[in-house]
Write an enzyme that holds these catalytic residues in place. Structure first.
Site, PDB file in Angstrom:
ATOM      1  N   CYS A   1       0.801  -1.225   0.000  1.00  0.00           N
ATOM      2  CA  CYS A   1       0.000   0.000   0.000  1.00  0.00           C
ATOM      3  C   CYS A   1       0.837   1.280   0.000  1.00  0.00           C
ATOM      4  CB  CYS A   1      -0.906   0.051   1.219  1.00  0.00           C
ATOM      5  SG  CYS A   1      -1.925  -1.386   1.433  1.00  0.00           S
TER       6      CYS A   1
ATOM      7  N   ARG B   1       5.678  -0.483  -5.301  1.00  0.00           N
ATOM      8  CA  ARG B   1       5.517  -1.144  -4.006  1.00  0.00           C
ATOM      9  C   ARG B   1       4.631  -2.381  -4.105  1.00  0.00           C
ATOM     10  NH1 ARG B   1       6.750   2.767   0.029  1.00  0.00           N
ATOM     11  NH2 ARG B   1       5.398   1.836   1.583  1.00  0.00           N
TER      12      ARG B   1
ATOM     13  N   TRP C   1      -2.697  -3.075  -1.459  1.00  0.00           N
ATOM     14  CA  TRP C   1      -2.270  -4.475  -1.584  1.00  0.00           C
ATOM     15  C   TRP C   1      -3.123  -5.233  -0.585  1.00  0.00           C
ATOM     16  CZ3 TRP C   1       0.014  -8.421   1.288  1.00  0.00           C
ATOM     17  CH2 TRP C   1       0.638  -9.436   0.550  1.00  0.00           C
TER      18      TRP C   1
ATOM     19  N   ASN D   1      -2.561   2.569   5.345  1.00  0.00           N
ATOM     20  CA  ASN D   1      -1.577   1.540   5.004  1.00  0.00           C
ATOM     21  C   ASN D   1      -1.238   0.833   6.316  1.00  0.00           C
ATOM     22  OD1 ASN D   1       0.677   0.117   4.250  1.00  0.00           O
ATOM     23  ND2 ASN D   1       1.944   1.887   3.800  1.00  0.00           N
ATOM     24  N   GLY D   2      -1.260  -0.486   6.342  1.00  0.00           N
ATOM     25  CA  GLY D   2      -0.937  -1.216   7.577  1.00  0.00           C
ATOM     26  C   GLY D   2      -2.018  -2.235   7.892  1.00  0.00           C
TER      27      GLY D   2
ATOM     28  N   GLU E   1      18.777 -17.974  -4.931  1.00  0.00           N
ATOM     29  CA  GLU E   1      18.383 -16.648  -5.406  1.00  0.00           C
ATOM     30  C   GLU E   1      17.898 -16.718  -6.862  1.00  0.00           C
ATOM     31  OE1 GLU E   1      17.568 -13.983  -4.237  1.00  0.00           O
ATOM     32  OE2 GLU E   1      17.799 -12.507  -5.829  1.00  0.00           O
TER      33      GLU E   1
ATOM     34  N   LYS F   1      14.237 -15.586  -8.131  1.00  0.00           N
ATOM     35  CA  LYS F   1      14.069 -14.604  -9.208  1.00  0.00           C
ATOM     36  C   LYS F   1      13.121 -15.155 -10.260  1.00  0.00           C
ATOM     37  CE  LYS F   1      15.147 -11.985  -7.912  1.00  0.00           C
ATOM     38  NZ  LYS F   1      15.514 -11.344  -6.723  1.00  0.00           N
TER      39      LYS F   1
ATOM     40  N   GLU G   1       9.392 -15.630  -9.031  1.00  0.00           N
ATOM     41  CA  GLU G   1       8.591 -14.446  -8.708  1.00  0.00           C
ATOM     42  C   GLU G   1       8.172 -13.662  -9.943  1.00  0.00           C
ATOM     43  OE1 GLU G   1      10.337 -11.461  -6.103  1.00  0.00           O
ATOM     44  OE2 GLU G   1      12.312 -11.801  -6.931  1.00  0.00           O
TER      45      GLU G   1
ATOM     46  N   HIS H   1      18.798 -37.121  -1.942  1.00  0.00           N
ATOM     47  CA  HIS H   1      18.039 -37.332  -0.698  1.00  0.00           C
ATOM     48  C   HIS H   1      16.569 -36.953  -0.868  1.00  0.00           C
ATOM     49  CE1 HIS H   1      21.691 -38.312   1.399  1.00  0.00           C
ATOM     50  NE2 HIS H   1      22.247 -37.201   0.947  1.00  0.00           N
TER      51      HIS H   1
ATOM     52  N   LYS I   1       6.887  -4.586  -3.297  1.00  0.00           N
ATOM     53  CA  LYS I   1       8.321  -4.266  -3.154  1.00  0.00           C
ATOM     54  C   LYS I   1       8.687  -4.102  -1.692  1.00  0.00           C
ATOM     55  CE  LYS I   1      12.383  -3.158  -4.662  1.00  0.00           C
ATOM     56  NZ  LYS I   1      13.193  -4.315  -5.096  1.00  0.00           N
TER      57      LYS I   1
HETATM   58  O1  M6R Z   1      13.415  -4.799   1.428  1.00  0.00           O
HETATM   59  P1  M6R Z   1      13.892  -6.144   1.904  1.00  0.00           P
HETATM   60  O2  M6R Z   1      15.247  -6.463   1.409  1.00  0.00           O
HETATM   61  O3  M6R Z   1      13.786  -6.300   3.381  1.00  0.00           O
HETATM   62  O4  M6R Z   1      12.891  -7.163   1.259  1.00  0.00           O
HETATM   63  C1  M6R Z   1      12.982  -8.525   1.531  1.00  0.00           C
HETATM   64  C2  M6R Z   1      12.200  -9.339   0.538  1.00  0.00           C
HETATM   65  O5  M6R Z   1      10.843  -8.996   0.581  1.00  0.00           O
HETATM   66  C3  M6R Z   1      12.709  -9.134  -0.886  1.00  0.00           C
HETATM   67  O6  M6R Z   1      14.065  -9.424  -0.994  1.00  0.00           O
HETATM   68  C4  M6R Z   1      11.916 -10.031  -1.862  1.00  0.00           C
HETATM   69  O7  M6R Z   1      12.226 -11.358  -1.632  1.00  0.00           O
HETATM   70  C5  M6R Z   1      12.209  -9.626  -3.313  1.00  0.00           C
HETATM   71  N1  M6R Z   1      10.980  -9.544  -4.041  1.00  0.00           N
HETATM   72  C6  M6R Z   1      13.055 -10.571  -4.029  1.00  0.00           C
HETATM   73  O8  M6R Z   1      13.281 -10.215  -5.349  1.00  0.00           O
END
Ligand code: M6R
Length: 600
Positions: free
Chosen positions: A2, A27, A73, A99-100, A477, A481, A484, A500, A595
């Site tokens: 949000c 965001r 959101w 927001n929250g 990672e 990537k 997502e 395993h 974000k």
């Molecule tokens: O702002 P932050 O680094 O604390 O955010 C953590 C995660 O939400 C963030 O890294 C998320 O996994 C990303 N979308 C990954 O690309």
């Protein structure tokens, strides 16, 4: 998550609000709305989908010099027009954006709003209806607002309009980010300075449980007891061009391309007068005094922490544990007398990490935030901050912040090792410059990674990443990537763990990305590739110059092995980008993701 923007001045507010919301799109959101106020009252426009959809429903003939806007959101209630903000009380006198998360909203509803028909499923509507009730019961608006805030358990950033007082926006925050922007003859409120940088670069930080009475010429900040707080504005150090895409089709691609420059900038920022890398002596001492370092983070930042653990343990010989912030409270490790907590967070706003920060601060432990956003909540609340200097990262998928985290972690490791007199045998300034050059080579070679994405990911619905040692963490990672932004089911596995369990998933044609940058495990990971090939997998091996073998699909330029993750991740970022693009996904704003994850 949000985003909030508000304007009070003499110009028409609609375009300022809409442009502000567009700047907050990064965001993550699923609906958006604005409410504008003039002599005729308050008019609300809202819609599900993007700001572009909201623009379609706005009546541009309405002139109003006061307004608030919101990107939502969904937390309470599905994404829908009905649940989109702004929300109004039943008389439509008060209008709110929030927001929250209000944890006790059901209880408040039962206690105060038994006779009110709520029109949405949100926790937010409860706030505005209670303000209205308190005013109907005889309180003045400011008092009703403060009394309502006292009842709320949870997090909030709020902007509230009262159509019987067109000169004011009521603002408040607790645990959710919110700034007041200062203008000449106008003022603004925003979740992030980026939203209103178009009209001002002067901002005032708000503290938790403060209320602001915002008029076009005045900003009065009070605590919940009505005591006025004085606070000077600061200049937002964001270059407006940093938050534009320029000629790039997507922020993600721009941010991937920026990585060589970011690594060079980090070296420059952390280089002392002697040319050696260094940072605040107090932070060095805090790290050296720690019996054990606990890295706490989420998502990509957690993956950076996994690599960071090895860098710090190898170079500085300080034991390090890495924890997911969201699990930390349930699985609190045994703490030594003198732990140091390092919070890694691009945004510096992640609620899960903040909750651990609050918890360990209460226990009296020292805290350090490693973040890309100066002045962010985690930075303000920790004892120390180390900045990532990656520049604003707008795409939801983190790229340059991850490599910046790795670069800063390597600097922390080297500085702590050197401070203890260890002979490290690494000229980190030089090695990081080799890394930057290698990254430049990779980003120049985009077409190869686009070909790889086409070759391996065009028709698949799942795919795996394998590696050993550092390469395993980079694989985690890579998988994050890919999943997502392309929605392909992807997982990362340690090469040795395949047999395993995970190998049961391998079928004919399953794409398996294998990173092979570490000499001491090169033969073992090649053995794992043979195992999956024997079961029909389609392997894509990315190795490093000096370690390549026949059949490798790509050979990375050689860099120092401890820094290989900075380079090894770039192909995975680009492959994910092209996979997402080819599938027609929204690269920068993937579904369901935000974000800045400001709810736990
Ligand atoms: O702002 P932050 O680094 O604390 O955010 C953590 C995660 O939400 C963030 O890294 C998320 O996994 C990303 N979308 C990954 O690309």
């Amino acid at each position: 998550m949000c985003g909030i923007v508000g304007y009070i001045g003499s110009q028409d507010s609609k375009e300022i609000l809409l442009k502000g919301l567009e700047k907050l799109e990064y965001r993550g959101y699923d609906s958006a709305g604005i409410a504008v106020m003039n002599e005729a009252g308050v008019t609300v426009f809202k819609d599900i989908g993007r700001i572009a959809d909201l623009r379609e429903v706005v009546d541009y003939d309405v002139f109003a010099s006061v307004g608030i806007g919101h990107t939502r959101w969904a937390t309470h209630g599905v994404p829908s027009k009905r649940n989109a903000h702004p929300h109004q009380c039943e008389t439509e006198r008060f209008t709110i954006v929030h927001n929250g998360v209000i944890e006790n909203y059901e209880l408040l509803k039962q206690k105060y709003l038994k006779d009110v028909d709520l029109v949405s499923d949100t926790d937010t509507e409860v706030i505005v209806q209670i303000v209205n009730k308190f005013v109907n019961d005889g309180m003045v608006v400011e008092q009703a607002f403060s009394e309502t805030l006292r009842l709320l358990h949870g997090s909030y950033a709020i902007a509230l309009l009262d159509c019987e007082n067109r000169d004011t926006i009521y603002v408040a925050k607790n645990k959710s980010p919110l700034l007041v922007g200062v203008g000449e003859g106008f003022n603004v409120v925003a979740s992030d300075a980026m939203a209103t940088l178009q009209v001002t670069d002067q901002y005032i930080e708000l503290m938790d449980k403060e209320v602001v009475i915002l008029t076009k010429d005045n900003i009065t900040i009070k605590n919940l007891d009505g005591i006025v707080m004085e606070r000077a504005p600061f200049k937002a150090m964001i270059d407006a061009s940093d938050i534009e895409k320029g000629t790039y089709p997507h922020y993600m691609l721009k941010e991937i391309d920026e990585q060589p420059a970011v690594v060079r900038k980090i070296v420059q920022k952390y280089q002392g007068d002697s040319g050696k890398l260094t940072f605040d002596k107090k932070i060095i001492n805090a790290c050296l005094e720690a019996e054990r370092i606990f890295i706490v983070a989420c998502g990509t930042s957690y993956h950076a922490g996994l690599v960071g653990k090895h860098l710090i343990e190898n170079m500085a010989k300080i034991p390090v544990e890495v924890h997911l912030a969201s699990e930390f409270s349930y699985n609190m490790p045994l703490l030594p007398k003198k732990p140091l907590f390092i919070f890694i967070s691009q945004s510096g706003e992640t609620a899960d990490s903040r909750s651990v920060l609050v918890q360990v601060k209460e226990m009296g432990h020292k805290t350090l935030t490693m973040t890309n956003v100066p002045g962010s909540t985690l930075s303000r609340e920790a004892d120390f901050t180390l900045l990532l200097h990656a520049g604003p990262e707008i795409a939801v998928a983190s790229t340059k912040a991850y490599t910046a985290q790795l670069a800063v972690l390597s600097i922390v490791a080297e500085v702590l090792g050197r401070a203890q007199g260890f002979n490290l045998n690494i000229d980190l300034v030089h090695e990081l410059s080799i890394v930057a050059n290698a990254m430049s080579t990779l980003v120049e070679d985009k077409h190869t990674f686009e070909e790889i994405a086409t070759e391996f990911l065009s028709i698949t619905s799942n795919c795996f990443f394998i590696g050993r040692a550092h390469d395993y963490y980079v694989g985690l990672e890579g998988a994050l990537k890919l999943k997502e932004i392309s929605y392909i089911y992807a997982e990362g596995f340690a090469g040795g763990e395949l047999k395993h369990g995970p190998i049961a998933l391998v079928e004919k044609g399953t794409p398996i990305f294998c990173l092979a940058t570490q000499e001491h495990v090169n033969l073992s990971i090649r053995g794992n590739v043979k195992e999956v090939v024997a079961r029909g997998a389609n392997p894509c091996i990315i190795s490093m110059d000096g370690l390549q073998m026949e059949g490798d699909r790509y050979v990375l330029p050689a860099v120092h092995p401890v820094l290989a993750p900075l380079v090894g991740v770039v192909p995975f970022q680009l492959i994910s980008y092209y996979a997402s693009l080819h599938r027609g996904c929204d690269v920068d704003k993937p579904r369901n993701l935000a974000k800045s994850v400001t709810v736990e």
